[in-house]
Design a protein around this motif. Structure first.
Motif, PDB file in Angstrom:
ATOM      1  N   UNK A  14       0.831  -1.213   0.000  1.00  0.00           N
ATOM      2  CA  UNK A  14       0.000   0.000   0.000  1.00  0.00           C
ATOM      3  C   UNK A  14       0.858   1.252   0.000  1.00  0.00           C
ATOM      4  N   UNK A  15       1.915   1.230   0.786  1.00  0.00           N
ATOM      5  CA  UNK A  15       2.838   2.365   0.820  1.00  0.00           C
ATOM      6  C   UNK A  15       3.441   2.601  -0.557  1.00  0.00           C
ATOM      7  N   UNK A  16       3.861   1.518  -1.223  1.00  0.00           N
ATOM      8  CA  UNK A  16       4.465   1.646  -2.547  1.00  0.00           C
ATOM      9  C   UNK A  16       3.438   2.034  -3.595  1.00  0.00           C
ATOM     10  N   UNK A  17       2.193   1.555  -3.457  1.00  0.00           N
ATOM     11  CA  UNK A  17       1.118   1.930  -4.386  1.00  0.00           C
ATOM     12  C   UNK A  17       0.819   3.419  -4.317  1.00  0.00           C
ATOM     13  N   UNK A  18       0.742   3.939  -3.108  1.00  0.00           N
ATOM     14  CA  UNK A  18       0.489   5.377  -2.957  1.00  0.00           C
ATOM     15  C   UNK A  18       1.667   6.200  -3.450  1.00  0.00           C
ATOM     16  N   UNK A  19       2.872   5.712  -3.228  1.00  0.00           N
ATOM     17  CA  UNK A  19       4.038   6.445  -3.699  1.00  0.00           C
ATOM     18  C   UNK A  19       4.094   6.461  -5.229  1.00  0.00           C
ATOM     19  N   UNK A  20       3.744   5.345  -5.871  1.00  0.00           N
ATOM     20  CA  UNK A  20       3.741   5.314  -7.335  1.00  0.00           C
ATOM     21  C   UNK A  20       2.656   6.225  -7.903  1.00  0.00           C
ATOM     22  N   UNK A  21       1.477   6.258  -7.239  1.00  0.00           N
ATOM     23  CA  UNK A  21       0.429   7.194  -7.681  1.00  0.00           C
ATOM     24  C   UNK A  21       0.911   8.630  -7.571  1.00  0.00           C
ATOM     25  N   UNK A  22       1.586   8.932  -6.500  1.00  0.00           N
ATOM     26  CA  UNK A  22       2.101  10.285  -6.304  1.00  0.00           C
ATOM     27  C   UNK A  22       3.120  10.642  -7.389  1.00  0.00           C
ATOM     28  N   UNK A  23       4.069   9.754  -7.655  1.00  0.00           N
ATOM     29  CA  UNK A  23       5.098  10.036  -8.657  1.00  0.00           C
ATOM     30  C   UNK A  23       4.494  10.101 -10.061  1.00  0.00           C
ATOM     31  N   UNK A  24       3.534   9.230 -10.341  1.00  0.00           N
ATOM     32  CA  UNK A  24       2.912   9.236 -11.670  1.00  0.00           C
ATOM     33  C   UNK A  24       2.105  10.507 -11.894  1.00  0.00           C
ATOM     34  N   UNK A  25       1.458  10.979 -10.861  1.00  0.00           N
ATOM     35  CA  UNK A  25       0.660  12.203 -10.998  1.00  0.00           C
ATOM     36  C   UNK A  25       1.554  13.420 -11.189  1.00  0.00           C
ATOM     37  N   UNK A  26       2.640  13.484 -10.434  1.00  0.00           N
ATOM     38  CA  UNK A  26       3.537  14.634 -10.551  1.00  0.00           C
ATOM     39  C   UNK A  26       4.270  14.659 -11.890  1.00  0.00           C
ATOM     40  N   UNK A  27       4.529  13.501 -12.463  1.00  0.00           N
ATOM     41  CA  UNK A  27       5.303  13.457 -13.710  1.00  0.00           C
ATOM     42  C   UNK A  27       4.452  13.601 -14.953  1.00  0.00           C
ATOM     43  N   UNK A  28       3.128  13.432 -14.846  1.00  0.00           N
ATOM     44  CA  UNK A  28       2.256  13.510 -16.021  1.00  0.00           C
ATOM     45  C   UNK A  28       1.863  14.952 -16.290  1.00  0.00           C
TER      46      UNK A  28
ATOM     47  N   UNK B 195      -9.391   5.269  -1.570  1.00  0.00           N
ATOM     48  CA  UNK B 195      -9.784   6.522  -2.230  1.00  0.00           C
ATOM     49  C   UNK B 195      -9.068   6.661  -3.574  1.00  0.00           C
ATOM     50  N   UNK B 196      -7.772   6.375  -3.610  1.00  0.00           N
ATOM     51  CA  UNK B 196      -7.005   6.485  -4.855  1.00  0.00           C
ATOM     52  C   UNK B 196      -7.536   5.515  -5.897  1.00  0.00           C
ATOM     53  N   UNK B 197      -7.887   4.317  -5.472  1.00  0.00           N
ATOM     54  CA  UNK B 197      -8.427   3.341  -6.416  1.00  0.00           C
ATOM     55  C   UNK B 197      -9.787   3.782  -6.956  1.00  0.00           C
ATOM     56  N   UNK B 198     -10.548   4.509  -6.148  1.00  0.00           N
ATOM     57  CA  UNK B 198     -11.873   4.957  -6.598  1.00  0.00           C
ATOM     58  C   UNK B 198     -11.778   6.110  -7.597  1.00  0.00           C
ATOM     59  N   UNK B 199     -10.745   6.928  -7.507  1.00  0.00           N
ATOM     60  CA  UNK B 199     -10.651   8.114  -8.358  1.00  0.00           C
ATOM     61  C   UNK B 199      -9.734   7.907  -9.561  1.00  0.00           C
ATOM     62  N   UNK B 200      -9.269   6.681  -9.794  1.00  0.00           N
ATOM     63  CA  UNK B 200      -8.287   6.487 -10.856  1.00  0.00           C
ATOM     64  C   UNK B 200      -8.883   6.703 -12.246  1.00  0.00           C
ATOM     65  N   UNK B 201     -10.210   6.577 -12.403  1.00  0.00           N
ATOM     66  CA  UNK B 201     -10.842   6.771 -13.707  1.00  0.00           C
ATOM     67  C   UNK B 201     -11.496   8.148 -13.842  1.00  0.00           C
TER      68      UNK B 201
END
Length: 923
Positions: free
Chosen positions: A217-231, A286-292
């Motif tokens: 979960x920690x790594x999933x949230x970190x990847x979401x954070x990095x992916x959002x900042x880089x896009x 929450x992150x999984x719910x808002x991914x789309x």
């Protein structure tokens, strides 16, 4: 009695403590309940070495002082007299107290510690425990290894190494015992059967799996954070969520990392990660719910829905979710603030391209400003429908001001130095009350600024200005001055010393996470009060946003209504529809009836060898065989009907008296053009409708004729396209009714047979009664209500001007005008039986009209009827009876015309009374 004197006063407290006369001394009698105390100690037989061996009277008997004698005392040595010594005293060497203590050994070394069993039995031998778990982890591991054939015991890892690896695993880091598998997208153990000392393999794997879930979960949230900042295509709301998650993860690393050295056991490590594990799983859901999510509004709506789900759940998670909702919804609230004028617009991108709930409708005239529509589905779900309508109407009115009156103070955010409060979430009652006070102060300050800048003089002079024209040339100088001030402020900003670093700024989420990870018993009084007494989250949005939106709407509505009534002549254009679309002008209706139906007029039909004069010509509907007419015939027949009736009407003269000399000159130049380009036109029909129009004797012969009206901008905000369609639908019915009135009034008065006379009488009665009901009840009653509404608004505006106020007496805006206008038309349609659900009732009316037209056609000498007058009269009478019975049934129908929030009134009883006052059709 003899004993009366011995009885005390029962109500007196005298002698309360005296003994009763029946009391006897108990020492004089022996007790019969208990045996006497035996003091013979030897008979008790105490098993104790120091117990008494003789009776107590002997053991504790003191000697007789008179006869007691001690033995001979030894003689004492004589006491030497002290003499001064001249020699020095030699001190003996002192003993080493630490060596003595060491030689003596531990204190109380001879003390024997007894157990309960040893106390009862001196020969008791203490046995070792039979529980393997109390013998230490080594014995437990040995037992597991011995029983390895039945249950897998696993391999024992070093406790400190495994503890350190689990610590890194909980933070999403790889170690020598755990690595991340990119194919499975999960952490995997290097030792599949590794375990802690003193734990079974099943318990160890359960604990390890929990830490694996935390690390994933920690790594999933970190990847979401990095992916959002880089896009580059990330939504602003998504970036706000990623920023919030970044604060959470960094706080966890800082807090947990600082407590690594103090964590020495597995239970301490598990307790350290228990709260972060719960928080991380909540964020992951929450992150999984808002991914789309594709828009900021959709993303913030999902987060708001999650907050509602945990409203009655964990207090800490609710506070964290509310803080995230505050950040995630900020982009949407900023755009709403720009649309409503509470925040300066970004000039880089038009707001209609950035606002999802705004739809730009296609306009036929490219020079006009764009028309905006409201898409409620794109509004954030935490905005109530009422507030959504208010937001759209405020922005729509501001766009009208910016296009038509750019010099108005409300058209620009920098025209007065009044800063609007931010549109943001408030979750506590104290914050909501403070926001309400700020909104009230903002409304009062803006009102004062507008009135000080001469709002009244602006309204009086704005009628002379065209759309987009600026009358004051000083605005350019003011803009240059503002630009120079901006340059000076920028230069002064660069000359200042560096300010506080951004990483030192307060972080609400970080402080909240630290409070959540601390002792839950330690809470501030403010937090406790906010938790125990705060409004429901479902109503928080209304309490947070409505005060400011209401204050802004009141100012914008008051200004917009003044301009619509006084500068753009809304009242005149509304009355124009009543005068022509609804046949409110008798001169127009009589001219139109004569031009369409009068057979004595010169025909506009083109004939060989005949020159058309072009004066007093008509279509002669019902008296000709060729149909439909050509476009030239329509122009000749209807030429001058509208213009002559308008320029001779009281409406035109009343409007002319209120206009200035400049507008009168412009009106004289454009005398041939009516307001709104009012003119006759041809309606777009379908093929079945066109086939019905081909017969000049049918009821549908004139369905192609319509009145064309284009509301000048910005009156289209009130007289909408939907309202014009309703006007056109009513006009078509009134045109048919006008034809029927002309037909029954020109029927022959003398007939040879009784059926023809009865037919004419009943047809005339039906048509005239229906026309009276249509114009007096169906149209006039609803229109009078609407006119009263408009007059009330105008009188309140005048009262505000007299009191030097703005927005105090009138809170309605353009939406209220538009809604009242459309409700008036809906009421007219319902009273005239023109609604879709009344289609079958109107079909009866059309059949009656067709029978009357057929009878009128039979009166012509060159027409032979296919059926006799008797049969036609029987059909007419039967249809009228059915129509009256249907109307009577609708009169007594419960709730008819009063449901679904409509303002429709059931007025059928008036039509029934007019058609059958004497009960003719009933008998």
């Amino acid at each position: 009695m003899d004993d009366d004197g011995l009885v005390d006063n029962v109500f007196s407290s005298d002698g309360l403590w005296n003994s009763s006369r029946f009391f006897q001394d108990p020492t004089q009698y022996e007790s019969c309940l208990f045996e006497s105390i035996v003091l013979d100690v030897p008979s008790i037989k105490f098993h104790h070495p120091y117990a008494a061996k003789e009776p107590l009277d002997r053991e504790i008997q003191l000697p007789d002082l008179d006869t007691f004698e001690f033995g001979t005392l030894p003689e004492l040595e004589p006491i030497d007299e002290p003499s001064p010594s001249t020699t020095t005293l030699i001190s003996e060497p002192e003993d080493d107290i630490w060596k003595v203590a060491f030689d003596l050994g531990p204190a109380k070394k001879d003390t024997v510690f007894f157990t309960w069993e040893g106390f009862e039995n001196a020969a008791h031998v203490q046995r070792r425990t039979i529980y393997i778990t109390e013998c230490g982890p080594a014995v437990f591991d040995a037992a597991l290894a011995k029983d390895d054939k039945k249950i897998a015991s696993g391999r024992v890892a070093k406790a400190d190494v495994l503890l350190d690896c689990l610590f890194n695993l909980g933070l999403g880091r790889s170690s020598i015992l755990f690595f991340f598998d990119h194919k499975l997208k999960s952490f995997m153990p290097s030792l599949s059967d590794g375990r802690f000392p003193g734990l079974t393999l099943t318990s160890a794997q359960s604990l390890i799996n929990r830490f694996i879930l935390t690390g994933n979960t920690f790594l999933f949230l970190r990847s979401f954070m990095e992916r959002t900042f880089s896009s580059a295509t990330s939504l602003p709301a998504g970036v706000a969520m990623a920023t919030s998650i970044s604060s959470v993860l960094s706080t966890f690393e800082e807090h947990i990392g600082g407590r690594r050295s103090a964590t020495r056991s597995l239970l301490q490590l598990q307790d350290l990660f228990s709260k972060p594990h719960k928080i991380l799983l909540h964020l992951a859901r929450i992150v999984d719910a808002v991914k789309h999510s594709k828009t900021n509004e959709h993303l913030s709506s999902i987060v708001h829905h999650r907050v509602l789900d945990i409203e009655e759940g964990d207090k800490d998670l609710r506070q964290l979710s509310m803080e995230m909702l505050r950040r995630v919804s900020k982009p949407s609230l900023e755009v709403i603030s720009e649309w409503t004028g509470l925040r300066a617009e970004q000039q880089a991108a038009p707001i209609e391209k950035r606002v999802g709930f705004i739809v730009v409708e296609d306009s036929e005239v490219t020079s006009d400003p764009p028309e905006y529509g409201y898409n409620a589905d794109m509004m954030p779900r935490f905005i109530s429908p009422e507030d959504g309508d208010t937001i759209f109407e405020i922005g729509n009115s501001l766009r009208f001001l910016k296009y038509h009156h750019p010099e108005h103070p409300l058209a620009g955010s920098g025209n007065f130095d009044v800063d609007a409060p931010a549109l943001e979430w408030k979750f506590g009652w104290a914050d909501i009350e403070a926001l309400t006070v700020k909104a009230k102060c903002y409304g009062e300050n803006v009102q004062r600024a507008i009135l000080d800048m001469g709002n009244q003089s602006f309204i009086q002079n704005s009628a002379h200005d065209g759309p987009g024209e600026i009358t004051d040339t000083a605005d350019e100088d003011n803009s240059q001055d503002r630009y120079g001030d901006y340059i000076l402020e920028s230069a002064a900003l660069f000359d200042q010393p560096p300010q506080t670093r951004f990483d030192k700024l307060p972080d609400e989420i970080k402080d909240l996470i630290l409070r959540m990870l601390s002792d839950p018993r330690i809470t501030t009084q403010e937090e406790e009060q906010q938790h125990t007494f705060s409004p429901p989250i479902s109503t928080t949005s209304i309490l947070s946003f409505r005060p400011l939106l209401t204050a802004q709407a009141r100012l914008v509505n008051a200004t917009t209504l003044r301009l619509f009534f006084r500068s753009h002549k809304l009242q005149m254009h509304i009355s124009l529809q009543r005068q022509y679309h609804l046949f409110g002008d008798g001169v127009f209706s009589s001219r139109l009836s004569s031009a369409l139906f009068d057979p004595e007029r010169e025909t506009a039909e083109r004939r060989k060898g005949t020159v058309r004069s072009g004066v007093q010509m008509g279509l002669q509907v019902g008296a000709r065989d060729t149909w439909p007419p050509a476009s030239s015939e329509l122009r000749l027949a209807l030429m001058g009907v509208l213009s002559e009736s308008f320029y001779s009407s009281a409406l035109y003269h009343a409007t002319l008296a209120k206009t200035s000399a400049v507008e009168q000159d412009v009106g004289q130049k454009n005398e041939n053009e009516l307001p709104g380009q009012l003119n006759f036109a041809v309606r777009q029909l379908t093929e079945p409708e066109m086939e019905k129009c081909m017969d000049p004797d049918s009821l549908y012969a004139l369905d192609f004729l319509r009145l064309q009206y284009v509301p000048p901008s910005p009156l289209n905000l009130v007289i909408t396209a939907t309202a014009l369609d309703k006007y056109d639908y009513i006009f078509r019915f009134l045109l048919r009714l006008l034809r029927m009135l002309f037909v029954v009034s020109h029927l022959p008065r003398m007939y040879a047979d009784k059926e023809s006379r009865s037919f004419r009488l009943e047809a005339t009665h039906f048509v005239t009664t229906l026309a009276t009901y249509t114009f007096q009840t169906g149209i006039a009653s609803h229109w009078d209500t609407f006119s009263t509404f408009l007059s009330t608004i105008q009188s309140r505006l005048a009262a505000e001007d007299a009191a030097h106020e703005l927005g105090t007496r009138v809170a309605d805006g353009l939406s209220a005008l538009r809604k009242a206008h459309e409700q008036c038309l809906d009421g007219i349609l319902f009273s005239l039986l023109l609604r879709r659900r009344q289609k079958q009732v109107m079909a009866l009316v059309e059949e009656i009209f067709e029978h009357i037209l057929l009878f009128a056609k039979m009166q012509r000498a060159d027409v032979e009827g296919r059926e006799s007058v008797q049969e036609l009269y029987a059909k007419l009478r039967g249809k009228i009876k059915v129509f009256i019975s249907v109307c009577r049934g609708l009169t007594g129908k419960r709730g008819y015309g009063k449901g679904k929030g409509s303002s429709e009134e059931n007025t059928m009883e008036r039509l029934v009374v007019g058609l059958e006052m004497n009960g003719y059709y009933t008998t």
